[in-house]
Design a protein around this motif. Structure first.
Motif, PDB file in Angstrom:
ATOM      1  N   THR A  31      47.258  37.494  39.283  1.00 15.34           N
ATOM      2  CA  THR A  31      46.085  38.289  38.885  1.00 15.34           C
ATOM      3  C   THR A  31      46.190  39.732  39.383  1.00 15.34           C
ATOM      4  OG1 THR A  31      44.883  37.428  40.792  1.00 15.34           O
ATOM      5  CG2 THR A  31      44.479  36.363  38.678  1.00 15.34           C
ATOM      6  N   ARG A  36      46.590  45.717  38.280  1.00 15.53           N
ATOM      7  CA  ARG A  36      47.528  46.827  38.160  1.00 15.53           C
ATOM      8  C   ARG A  36      47.534  47.357  36.719  1.00 15.53           C
ATOM      9  NH1 ARG A  36      51.459  47.453  42.170  1.00 15.53           N
ATOM     10  NH2 ARG A  36      51.075  46.093  43.959  1.00 15.53           N
ATOM     11  N   ARG A 106      35.779  43.957  38.117  1.00 13.01           N
ATOM     12  CA  ARG A 106      35.971  42.527  38.435  1.00 13.01           C
ATOM     13  C   ARG A 106      35.131  41.639  37.515  1.00 13.01           C
ATOM     14  NH1 ARG A 106      39.026  42.698  43.002  1.00 13.01           N
ATOM     15  NH2 ARG A 106      39.226  40.442  42.972  1.00 13.01           N
ATOM     16  N   ARG A 127      43.547  37.591  45.417  1.00 14.35           N
ATOM     17  CA  ARG A 127      42.804  37.802  46.656  1.00 14.35           C
ATOM     18  C   ARG A 127      41.545  36.923  46.721  1.00 14.35           C
ATOM     19  NH1 ARG A 127      46.725  40.530  46.399  1.00 14.35           N
ATOM     20  NH2 ARG A 127      47.184  42.505  47.432  1.00 14.35           N
ATOM     21  N   ASP A 128      40.997  36.628  45.518  1.00 14.71           N
ATOM     22  CA  ASP A 128      39.710  35.925  45.478  1.00 14.71           C
ATOM     23  C   ASP A 128      39.783  34.660  44.625  1.00 14.71           C
ATOM     24  OD1 ASP A 128      40.176  37.233  43.120  1.00 14.71           O
ATOM     25  OD2 ASP A 128      38.119  37.873  42.801  1.00 14.71           O
ATOM     26  N   MET A 129      40.963  34.116  44.468  1.00 10.26           N
ATOM     27  CA  MET A 129      41.129  32.950  43.591  1.00 10.26           C
ATOM     28  C   MET A 129      40.335  31.746  44.130  1.00 10.26           C
ATOM     29  SD  MET A 129      43.021  33.885  41.082  1.00 10.26           S
ATOM     30  CE  MET A 129      42.131  35.402  41.191  1.00 10.26           C
ATOM     31  N   ARG A 181      46.256  48.963  52.626  1.00 10.09           N
ATOM     32  CA  ARG A 181      45.788  48.040  51.579  1.00 10.09           C
ATOM     33  C   ARG A 181      45.035  46.847  52.188  1.00 10.09           C
ATOM     34  NH1 ARG A 181      50.473  46.490  47.808  1.00 10.09           N
ATOM     35  NH2 ARG A 181      48.841  45.450  46.634  1.00 10.09           N
ATOM     36  N   ASP A 185      41.427  45.866  50.991  1.00 11.51           N
ATOM     37  CA  ASP A 185      41.218  44.533  50.378  1.00 11.51           C
ATOM     38  C   ASP A 185      40.228  43.677  51.164  1.00 11.51           C
ATOM     39  OD1 ASP A 185      42.991  45.151  48.388  1.00 11.51           O
ATOM     40  OD2 ASP A 185      44.662  43.960  49.162  1.00 11.51           O
ATOM     41  N   ARG A 188      36.315  45.684  51.362  1.00 13.60           N
ATOM     42  CA  ARG A 188      35.514  46.073  50.188  1.00 13.60           C
ATOM     43  C   ARG A 188      34.302  45.143  50.054  1.00 13.60           C
ATOM     44  NH1 ARG A 188      40.110  43.956  46.204  1.00 13.60           N
ATOM     45  NH2 ARG A 188      39.420  41.798  46.076  1.00 13.60           N
TER      46      ARG A 188
HETATM   47  O1   DC Z   1      48.944  41.306  44.659  1.00 14.54           O
HETATM   48  P1   DC Z   1      49.081  42.785  44.230  1.00 14.54           P
HETATM   49  O2   DC Z   1      49.562  43.670  45.296  1.00 14.54           O
HETATM   50  O3   DC Z   1      49.869  42.942  42.968  1.00 14.54           O
HETATM   51  O4   DC Z   1      47.582  43.229  43.873  1.00 14.54           O
HETATM   52  C1   DC Z   1      47.290  44.493  43.409  1.00 14.54           C
HETATM   53  C2   DC Z   1      45.882  44.899  43.829  1.00 14.54           C
HETATM   54  O5   DC Z   1      44.932  44.126  43.143  1.00 14.54           O
HETATM   55  C3   DC Z   1      45.574  44.774  45.304  1.00 14.54           C
HETATM   56  O6   DC Z   1      45.074  46.000  45.763  1.00 14.54           O
HETATM   57  C4   DC Z   1      44.511  43.767  45.414  1.00 14.54           C
HETATM   58  C5   DC Z   1      43.973  43.632  44.044  1.00 14.54           C
HETATM   59  N1   DC Z   1      43.697  42.260  43.669  1.00 14.54           N
HETATM   60  C6   DC Z   1      42.395  41.861  43.772  1.00 14.54           C
HETATM   61  O7   DC Z   1      41.549  42.609  44.195  1.00 14.54           O
HETATM   62  N2   DC Z   1      42.079  40.605  43.381  1.00 14.54           N
HETATM   63  C7   DC Z   1      43.011  39.760  42.917  1.00 14.54           C
HETATM   64  N3   DC Z   1      42.639  38.532  42.541  1.00 14.54           N
HETATM   65  C8   DC Z   1      44.353  40.160  42.832  1.00 14.54           C
HETATM   66  C9   DC Z   1      44.660  41.435  43.241  1.00 14.54           C
END
Ligand code: DC
Length: 440
Positions: A31, A36, A106, A127-129, A181, A185, A188
């Motif tokens: 995700t 990105r 989001r 990050r939030d799966m 980052r 992350d 936020r």
């Molecule tokens: O995993 P990555 O580095 O490719 O993720 C890119 C950005 O997306 C990172 O800043 C966090 C964000 N992200 C997010 O907020 N929620 C997700 N489910 C996946 C990534």
């Protein structure tokens, strides 16, 4: 089954997700690549990220995101353009945290992520799966590693890709970027990175990717195990139905993978057991609140993951529960007639069920139970055990929600109900004619 992997930047989520997907022969979904990709589009079309309306307009009308696969590699496209390499560039990495922190971004991407996982077994990483997108996932993994370890891993990847271009500053810069980052992350306001309460935590600082995969496979094996009480009821139901009623199942090929709402006709107290015996996965049921007061029966329905539904309008909790179960890739069984049939025939369906189905936007699988009414009709205390009665369960073709999406909202519910009722009646006719030929 949905498997979620969350964790900070550079922890190895993608590597592990890819390896795991290969081992389990299922799909994986990065995700982060999606955040990105939208960042890429925002920069390309010179949209101000603070301008909510402009971002929403882009998301609605000018952001076509596709994932294709070539020689086992995933390729990402935005409006037809291959952005696989570009979305990993520094300028995207620098901007993406700002974009992914916006609630309006989001809110639009999360439903698409859930849609991607529909009807599938899938590994979803981000990050939030485990906390937001698939809060009911059966397996949740939370990976961490010391920031210095993660920076070294990223540095090594960088060295591999740019062997001519190494300086000590690069390594230090990578460490700073990752720290930065992490900060964004985790701090936020919307969907910050955090471990879901029920996620398994694995510290990968000292583990090679293969070891992490091994650990996750062990967890999956454990979690995949169907609840003991459910297994007992399912096993005993099968034996009972086979012994006394030459029970048969038809149309198993219509049981799609992952989430679905199974809508079954309702003819007897045996119905939950018949459905349980006919599907080889752990299901959830909705059952009238009053049934939870019937001695013995309540033990069985609790073992079968029954959730109470009160018949009152305030069933918000149940709706939420159903949505969560479906989002986790599991199936929910409903008896849309609301009560057992008086004559064994398919009856009118309750509007509330259409309302619920419409809210969840989930695929429906009609299930038709035959023969159980003759065995245990209303008024009988116990089922007839000896006789020539046969019981069967037939699954019809899945009904996709897309079918109803073009229809005006106020007309949708009766149409959904009508469609299910028609399918159930077709299955009824097919069964009454001796289950011959192709399923309708
Ligand atoms: O995993 P990555 O580095 O490719 O993720 C890119 C950005 O997306 C990172 O800043 C966090 C964000 N992200 C997010 O907020 N929620 C997700 N489910 C996946 C990534």
């Amino acid at each position: 089954m949905i498997i979620t992997i969350d964790g900070p930047a550079g922890v190895g989520k993608s590597t592990v997700a890819k390896m795991l997907a290969k081992k389990l022969n299922i799909a994986y979904f990065d995700t982060g690549a999606m955040y990105r990709a939208i960042t890429y589009a925002i920069i390309k079309y010179k949209i101000d990220i603070e301008n909510e309306l402009a971002v929403l307009e882009l998301l609605k009308n000018n952001f076509q995101y596709e994932i294709k696969e070539k020689n086992g590699l995933k390729l990402y496209f935005v409006n037809g353009e291959d952005v696989t390499e570009t979305i990993r560039s520094n300028y995207i990495t620098e901007a993406v945290s700002l974009v992914s922190a916006k609630a309006y971004v989001r809110q639009n991407l999360v439903p698409i992520q859930r849609k991607f996982a529909e009807d599938k077994d899938m590994i979803c990483e981000g990050r939030d799966m485990g906390t937001v997108v698939f809060p009911n996932a059966k397996v949740k993994i939370y990976l961490t590693a010391k920031v210095t370890v993660r920076a070294t891993r990223r540095f090594n990847e960088f060295v591999e890709k740019n062997p001519q271009n190494i300086t000590t500053l690069d390594k230090h810069q990578i460490l700073l970027d990752i720290q930065n980052r992490d900060e964004k992350d985790t701090k936020r306001k919307v969907s910050p990175l955090r471990k879901a309460k029920d996620a398994y935590h694995i510290d990968t600082s000292k583990l090679a990717a293969e070891m992490v995969v091994k650990k996750i496979l062990k967890i999956i094996k454990k979690q995949k195990r169907i609840k003991f009480s459910y297994r007992v009821v399912s096993f005993l139901s099968k034996i009972f139905l086979k012994t006394f009623y030459k029970y048969q199942v038809y149309g198993k090929e219509n049981l799609i993978k992952g989430a679905a709402i199974i809508t079954s006709n309702h003819v007897s107290f045996l119905d939950p057991a018949i459905i349980t015996a006919s599907i080889d996965e752990e299901l959830h049921f909705l059952a009238k609140e009053s049934l939870f007061k019937v001695p013995f029966f309540k033990i069985i329905i609790k073992a079968l993951n029954a959730h109470p539904i009160s018949g009152k309008e305030s069933n918000i909790q149940t709706i939420k529960k159903v949505k969560d179960i479906l989002r986790s890739g599991q199936k929910v069984v409903l008896f849309p007639e609301g009560t057992r049939s008086y004559d064994g025939k398919v009856n009118k369906l309750l509007p509330g069920v259409g309302f619920l189905i419409n809210l969840t936007k989930c695929t429906i699988i009609p299930a038709y139970i035959h023969g159980a009414h003759e065995v245990w009709e209303r008024g009988r205390k116990f089922p007839k055990l000896f006789g020539k009665n046969k019981i069967s369960c037939t699954f019809g073709k899945p009904i996709r929600h897309e079918e109803f999406e073009k229809i005006a909202k106020n007309e949708r519910i009766p149409l959904i109900l009508n469609r299910i009722e028609t399918e159930l009646k077709k299955l009824e006719t097919w069964t009454e004619n001796g289950c011959k030929g192709n399923l309708p």
